[in-house]
Scaffold this motif. Sequence first.
Motif, PDB file in Angstrom:
ATOM      1  N   LEU A  36      74.281  67.410 111.336  1.00 12.25           N
ATOM      2  CA  LEU A  36      74.039  67.589 109.905  1.00 12.25           C
ATOM      3  C   LEU A  36      73.392  68.938 109.605  1.00 12.25           C
ATOM      4  O   LEU A  36      73.700  69.569 108.586  1.00 12.25           O
ATOM      5  CB  LEU A  36      73.174  66.456 109.361  1.00 12.25           C
ATOM      6  CG  LEU A  36      73.780  65.046 109.424  1.00 12.25           C
ATOM      7  CD1 LEU A  36      72.919  64.058 108.646  1.00 12.25           C
ATOM      8  CD2 LEU A  36      75.200  65.034 108.886  1.00 12.25           C
ATOM      9  N   VAL A  37      72.501  69.392 110.470  1.00 12.47           N
ATOM     10  CA  VAL A  37      71.892  70.717 110.264  1.00 12.47           C
ATOM     11  C   VAL A  37      72.950  71.810 110.395  1.00 12.47           C
ATOM     12  O   VAL A  37      72.934  72.795 109.642  1.00 12.47           O
ATOM     13  CB  VAL A  37      70.726  70.945 111.243  1.00 12.47           C
ATOM     14  CG1 VAL A  37      70.233  72.396 111.168  1.00 12.47           C
ATOM     15  CG2 VAL A  37      69.577  69.999 110.935  1.00 12.47           C
ATOM     16  N   LYS A  38      73.876  71.651 111.318  1.00 10.47           N
ATOM     17  CA  LYS A  38      74.945  72.642 111.464  1.00 10.47           C
ATOM     18  C   LYS A  38      75.783  72.720 110.190  1.00 10.47           C
ATOM     19  O   LYS A  38      76.160  73.807 109.746  1.00 10.47           O
ATOM     20  CB  LYS A  38      75.837  72.298 112.661  1.00 10.47           C
ATOM     21  CG  LYS A  38      75.178  72.524 114.001  1.00 10.47           C
ATOM     22  CD  LYS A  38      76.131  72.269 115.150  1.00 10.47           C
ATOM     23  CE  LYS A  38      77.092  73.427 115.328  1.00 10.47           C
ATOM     24  NZ  LYS A  38      76.446  74.652 115.799  1.00 10.47           N
ATOM     25  N   VAL A  39      76.069  71.579 109.583  1.00  5.84           N
ATOM     26  CA  VAL A  39      76.881  71.569 108.365  1.00  5.84           C
ATOM     27  C   VAL A  39      76.137  72.206 107.196  1.00  5.84           C
ATOM     28  O   VAL A  39      76.694  72.999 106.439  1.00  5.84           O
ATOM     29  CB  VAL A  39      77.307  70.132 108.004  1.00  5.84           C
ATOM     30  CG1 VAL A  39      77.986  70.087 106.643  1.00  5.84           C
ATOM     31  CG2 VAL A  39      78.244  69.573 109.072  1.00  5.84           C
ATOM     32  N   THR A  40      74.861  71.875 107.056  1.00 12.38           N
ATOM     33  CA  THR A  40      74.097  72.372 105.905  1.00 12.38           C
ATOM     34  C   THR A  40      73.605  73.804 106.076  1.00 12.38           C
ATOM     35  O   THR A  40      73.263  74.457 105.093  1.00 12.38           O
ATOM     36  CB  THR A  40      72.873  71.470 105.638  1.00 12.38           C
ATOM     37  OG1 THR A  40      72.057  71.409 106.819  1.00 12.38           O
ATOM     38  CG2 THR A  40      73.313  70.066 105.258  1.00 12.38           C
ATOM     39  N   SER A  41      73.569  74.297 107.311  1.00 11.07           N
ATOM     40  CA  SER A  41      73.043  75.643 107.552  1.00 11.07           C
ATOM     41  C   SER A  41      74.093  76.731 107.480  1.00 11.07           C
ATOM     42  O   SER A  41      73.776  77.912 107.566  1.00 11.07           O
ATOM     43  CB  SER A  41      72.360  75.696 108.920  1.00 11.07           C
ATOM     44  OG  SER A  41      73.305  75.470 109.953  1.00 11.07           O
ATOM     45  N   GLY A  42      75.358  76.341 107.345  1.00  8.51           N
ATOM     46  CA  GLY A  42      76.411  77.340 107.231  1.00  8.51           C
ATOM     47  C   GLY A  42      77.000  77.798 108.549  1.00  8.51           C
ATOM     48  O   GLY A  42      77.684  78.826 108.606  1.00  8.51           O
ATOM     49  N   THR A  43      76.760  77.061 109.636  1.00  6.63           N
ATOM     50  CA  THR A  43      77.370  77.446 110.914  1.00  6.63           C
ATOM     51  C   THR A  43      78.860  77.099 110.950  1.00  6.63           C
ATOM     52  O   THR A  43      79.602  77.643 111.769  1.00  6.63           O
ATOM     53  CB  THR A  43      76.660  76.760 112.096  1.00  6.63           C
ATOM     54  OG1 THR A  43      76.721  75.342 111.907  1.00  6.63           O
ATOM     55  CG2 THR A  43      75.204  77.180 112.169  1.00  6.63           C
ATOM     56  N   TYR A  44      79.271  76.182 110.082  1.00  5.14           N
ATOM     57  CA  TYR A  44      80.700  75.921 109.900  1.00  5.14           C
ATOM     58  C   TYR A  44      81.290  77.035 109.041  1.00  5.14           C
ATOM     59  O   TYR A  44      80.568  77.741 108.336  1.00  5.14           O
ATOM     60  CB  TYR A  44      80.887  74.554 109.236  1.00  5.14           C
ATOM     61  CG  TYR A  44      82.328  74.113 109.046  1.00  5.14           C
ATOM     62  CD1 TYR A  44      83.173  73.985 110.135  1.00  5.14           C
ATOM     63  CD2 TYR A  44      82.818  73.823 107.783  1.00  5.14           C
ATOM     64  CE1 TYR A  44      84.492  73.576 109.972  1.00  5.14           C
ATOM     65  CE2 TYR A  44      84.130  73.404 107.594  1.00  5.14           C
ATOM     66  CZ  TYR A  44      84.972  73.287 108.696  1.00  5.14           C
ATOM     67  OH  TYR A  44      86.269  72.883 108.523  1.00  5.14           O
ATOM     68  N   ARG A  45      82.588  77.208 109.064  1.00  2.49           N
ATOM     69  CA  ARG A  45      83.217  78.320 108.353  1.00  2.49           C
ATOM     70  C   ARG A  45      83.119  78.190 106.834  1.00  2.49           C
ATOM     71  O   ARG A  45      83.327  79.172 106.113  1.00  2.49           O
ATOM     72  CB  ARG A  45      84.692  78.439 108.757  1.00  2.49           C
ATOM     73  CG  ARG A  45      85.525  77.183 108.526  1.00  2.49           C
ATOM     74  CD  ARG A  45      86.936  77.347 109.066  1.00  2.49           C
ATOM     75  NE  ARG A  45      87.677  76.107 109.062  1.00  2.49           N
ATOM     76  CZ  ARG A  45      88.335  75.617 108.014  1.00  2.49           C
ATOM     77  NH1 ARG A  45      88.331  76.287 106.863  1.00  2.49           N
ATOM     78  NH2 ARG A  45      89.001  74.472 108.107  1.00  2.49           N
ATOM     79  N   LEU A  46      82.785  76.991 106.350  1.00  6.44           N
ATOM     80  CA  LEU A  46      82.636  76.774 104.912  1.00  6.44           C
ATOM     81  C   LEU A  46      81.220  76.281 104.623  1.00  6.44           C
ATOM     82  O   LEU A  46      80.633  75.566 105.431  1.00  6.44           O
ATOM     83  CB  LEU A  46      83.645  75.727 104.415  1.00  6.44           C
ATOM     84  CG  LEU A  46      85.130  76.083 104.530  1.00  6.44           C
ATOM     85  CD1 LEU A  46      85.976  74.866 104.168  1.00  6.44           C
ATOM     86  CD2 LEU A  46      85.479  77.260 103.623  1.00  6.44           C
TER      87      LEU A  46
END
Length: 281
Positions: free
Chosen positions: A143-153
Amino acid sequence: IAERYYRVLASRGPEGPKPNVARTLFALEALDSYKELEFVKDIFEKSLQWMYKSTSTGWFKEWLSTSSEYSFSQIPILKLRSDVRHTSQVATTACMWNGKRSHLASLVNNINSAFLAGKGFWPENFGDSQPKLLSTIYSLEALVKVTSGTYRLPCDDVLDNHTCQEVRINIKDCCTNILKELSLGDGLIGYSFRAPTPYLTGMTLFRLVYLTIFNSDIKEIIELMITSILKKLRNFGWEDETVKKENRQATRMRTNLRVIAGLSKCEDINQLLNIDQKGHL
């Protein structure tokens, strides 16, 4: 795809080689720098395909052998469970290697829905009420990866605004409870689950340490864990203190590997802990 070795457990019956989500994720992380090599690229493609196909419904589901609901029956039955930890590991994989937005959204929505709001942790299976440490750490990481912007979107392009906000609230709640956990365990994690131990702390460190640059609460968690883990250092390194004293020596290798792996992922441990040039805290 990583597989388990053949083993026989008295309580579970024979277990042959089968795909393992966690070991597949670890293997992909280890091979990431070499994925341009043709044979490694093939491994990557097959592994990602298996992980994404296995979670096409938004859950990684696994069969669990359990007792029948009828008290008179002695025959075990198989139950298909929605595994929170493995689903979170696939979500982390999708963030790291640019999985499809719609697929990642379904994974994150399910992980978020499994959160135990009154307890601040995640269970092993969706619908369970008992918090589990491994599920919590992997869910928090995803969840931190998703909310921190480590995903391309950005998060707002993956989830709706309400869910994004709810995810951030759950992350904050979880971090608050982990900090409480560390205060009870003298900086080591595991107090509420079995016992505070360097082994579980090293595992947590390994999965979360690189997220300190994105989340101040996780930075505080990591600082406490590293300070405590260094104070626990002995001439042999570390050992798993949850096992019987006479068996602890046998745990030193795996515990040392866990802790060292976690410390090695911290890019600047001196700056993180405010260690001076002489090596003093």
